[in-house]
Scaffold this motif. Structure first.
Motif, short mmCIF file in Angstrom:
data_model
loop_
_atom_site.label_atom_id
_atom_site.label_comp_id
_atom_site.label_asym_id
_atom_site.label_seq_id
_atom_site.Cartn_x
_atom_site.Cartn_y
_atom_site.Cartn_z
N LYS A 36 0.85 -1.21 0.00
CA LYS A 36 0.00 0.00 0.00
C LYS A 36 0.88 1.25 0.00
N LEU A 37 1.92 1.20 0.82
CA LEU A 37 2.79 2.37 0.95
C LEU A 37 3.53 2.64 -0.37
N LYS A 38 3.91 1.56 -1.03
CA LYS A 38 4.66 1.68 -2.28
C LYS A 38 3.85 2.46 -3.32
N SER A 39 2.57 2.18 -3.38
CA SER A 39 1.76 2.84 -4.42
C SER A 39 1.20 4.19 -3.94
N ALA A 40 1.47 4.57 -2.69
CA ALA A 40 0.92 5.84 -2.18
C ALA A 40 1.61 7.03 -2.84
N LYS A 41 0.84 8.12 -2.98
CA LYS A 41 1.39 9.35 -3.55
C LYS A 41 1.54 10.44 -2.47
N ASP A 42 0.79 10.26 -1.39
CA ASP A 42 0.71 11.32 -0.37
C ASP A 42 0.66 10.63 1.00
N VAL A 43 1.76 10.72 1.73
CA VAL A 43 1.89 9.96 2.98
C VAL A 43 2.00 10.92 4.17
N VAL A 44 1.20 10.66 5.19
CA VAL A 44 1.33 11.44 6.44
C VAL A 44 1.76 10.50 7.55
N LYS A 123 4.39 13.06 -1.79
CA LYS A 123 4.33 14.11 -0.76
C LYS A 123 4.43 13.39 0.59
N VAL A 124 5.42 13.75 1.38
CA VAL A 124 5.59 13.12 2.70
C VAL A 124 5.52 14.22 3.76
N THR A 125 4.58 14.09 4.67
CA THR A 125 4.40 15.09 5.73
C THR A 125 4.45 14.41 7.09
N VAL A 126 5.23 14.96 7.99
CA VAL A 126 5.25 14.46 9.36
C VAL A 126 4.51 15.47 10.24
N ILE A 127 3.50 14.99 10.94
CA ILE A 127 2.77 15.84 11.90
C ILE A 127 3.09 15.28 13.28
N THR A 128 3.69 16.09 14.13
CA THR A 128 4.00 15.56 15.46
C THR A 128 3.30 16.34 16.56
N HIS A 229 -6.21 15.67 4.95
CA HIS A 229 -7.33 15.57 4.02
C HIS A 229 -6.94 14.96 2.68
N THR A 230 -5.65 15.11 2.31
CA THR A 230 -5.25 14.62 0.98
C THR A 230 -4.45 13.32 1.03
N CYS A 231 -4.00 12.89 2.21
CA CYS A 231 -3.10 11.72 2.23
C CYS A 231 -3.84 10.46 1.79
N ASP A 232 -3.11 9.55 1.13
CA ASP A 232 -3.73 8.25 0.83
C ASP A 232 -3.26 7.16 1.78
N VAL A 233 -2.11 7.39 2.44
CA VAL A 233 -1.67 6.47 3.50
C VAL A 233 -1.24 7.30 4.72
N CYS A 234 -1.63 6.85 5.90
CA CYS A 234 -1.25 7.55 7.14
C CYS A 234 -0.70 6.53 8.14
N LEU A 235 0.45 6.88 8.72
CA LEU A 235 1.02 6.05 9.80
C LEU A 235 0.82 6.80 11.11
N VAL A 236 0.19 6.16 12.08
CA VAL A 236 -0.06 6.78 13.39
C VAL A 236 0.87 6.12 14.39
N GLN A 252 -10.60 10.23 11.05
CA GLN A 252 -11.29 10.91 9.94
C GLN A 252 -10.69 10.53 8.60
N ALA A 253 -9.36 10.40 8.55
CA ALA A 253 -8.71 10.00 7.29
C ALA A 253 -9.17 8.60 6.90
#
Ligand code: BJW
Ligand code: ZN
Length: 292
Positions: A36-44, A123-128, A229-236, A252-253
């Motif tokens: 799943k992660l491999k094909s993701a375009k937008d990861v949070v 797109k890779v975003t880290v929210i901490t 709102h735009t991520c297709d994969v999220c790691l918590v 919500q995601a």
């Protein structure tokens, strides 16, 4: 803002009332997640105190979440600062010193390396939610610090925010902040605590941290919500998912169809909402999840 927050929380509560549906589809299959992660375009990647636990920084809740006789959460409030700025500054001085001596661990590094490697094609975003600065020190670039930073101060009078890496932050705090339970009270006169150096101001400084009951910085919150709102994969990763508004981001995601994977030592109230759950220290699980 407040109404939309409350309705979002209500939505989250509704989502949380269907845990069995998600639970029956939940997986701990790392190979599947990596596909799943491999094909993701937008990861949070949304992190909490657990990611820094293996660097020796106590988490907020649980056994390590005490400083002296106080629960950490009871000192992270505007009321506690009003009642005793000396006590709260001792607490934050202690935490600044602990975090400054800590090093980013394998979990922080795996995230930074993942961004360095894939930042051009995804797109890779880290929210901490963490305030310890370890993601930056590991090399993460696209970072949103939701709850502020231990090494920033804000003037209570002119509101100026400044980076401050001084150790100690003021002379009066040198040798203070001992965490042992038998240390009582705090008696540093307010005039000896950190003060604004701007000419004509001189206001008392406070840590630039979001305390309970305070609003998150609206620009920071909007940026985080836009990424969620735009991520297709999220790691918590390493969060108890009990503190709002961050606690509702990943559920919500998942509700709108993003793939969400949780990495924790134990299940949280949000676990049933997620597609993947990986139990164990994230310093071990994340490097595997994010390799290649
Ligand atoms: C590992 C591991 C390993 C360990 N590997 N995993 C709606 C309903 C009810 C209440 C509210 C609500 N909306 C707002 C509120 C009030 C409040 C809130 O959420 N309270 C809850 C407790 C219920 N929220 C706020 O006040 C926020 N403001 C706000 O919403 O304003 C508008 C508003 C206000 C009031 C009413 C309505 C609207 C502000 C929140 C600010 C949070 N600040 C803190 C302190 C920051 C500073 C500091 O550090 O000094 O931020 S609280 C504290 O909790 C800190 C953390 O960032 C945050 C989250 O904790 P986190 O990261 O999840 O840590 P832990 O310790 O809880 O969990 C660690 C996890 O790691 C565990 O699960 C372990 O198992 C795991 N773990 N080792 C993997 N090696
Ligand atoms: Zn000032």
């Amino acid at each position: 803002m407040c109404i939309s927050l409350i309705s979002s929380i209500r939505r989250t509560i509704v989502i949380c009332s269907f845990p069995k549906i998600m639970a029956s589809r939940q997986s701990s299959d790392m190979a599947k997640f990596r596909e799943k992660l491999k094909s993701a375009k937008d990861v949070v990647i949304l992190s909490g105190a657990g990611i820094s636990a293996e660097s020796g920084i106590p988490t907020f809740r649980g056994a390590g979440g005490y400083w002296r006789k106080y629960q950490a959460a009871s000192l992270a409030t505007p009321g506690a600062f009003r009642d005793s700025p000396s006590l709260v500054w001792e607490f934050y001085h202690y935490r600044r010193e602990v975090a400054a001596k800590a090093e980013p661990n394998a979990g922080h590094k795996a995230i930074a390396q993942y961004e360095a490697k894939h930042g051009a094609d995804k797109k890779v975003t880290v929210i901490t939610q963490n305030v310890d600065g370890l993601h930056v020190r590991a090399g993460t670039k696209n970072l949103i610090e939701l709850h502020g930073n231990l090494y920033k101060t804000r003037c209570t009078k002119c509101r100026e925010v400044l980076v401050n890496n001084d150790s100690p932050i003021c002379e009066a705090l040198a040798g203070r902040g001992a965490p042992e339970e038998n240390v009582r009270g705090s008696d540093i006169p307010v005039k000896s605590l950190p003060h604004c150096k701007k000419s004509g101001c001189g206001g008392l400084l406070r840590p630039h941290i979001v305390w309970f009951g305070e609003n998150l910085d609206s620009a920071v919150l909007e940026k985080a919500q836009a990424a969620m709102h735009t991520c297709d994969v999220c790691l918590v990763v390493g969060t108890s998912s009990v503190v709002y508004p961050a606690a509702m981001f990943a559920p919500q995601a998942a509700e709108r169809g993003a793939i969400v994977a949780e990495f924790n030592l134990e299940p949280t109230p949000a676990t049933p909402d997620f597609h993947f759950y990986f139990e164990g220290p994230c310093g071990t699980t994340l490097p595997v999840a994010l390799a290649d």
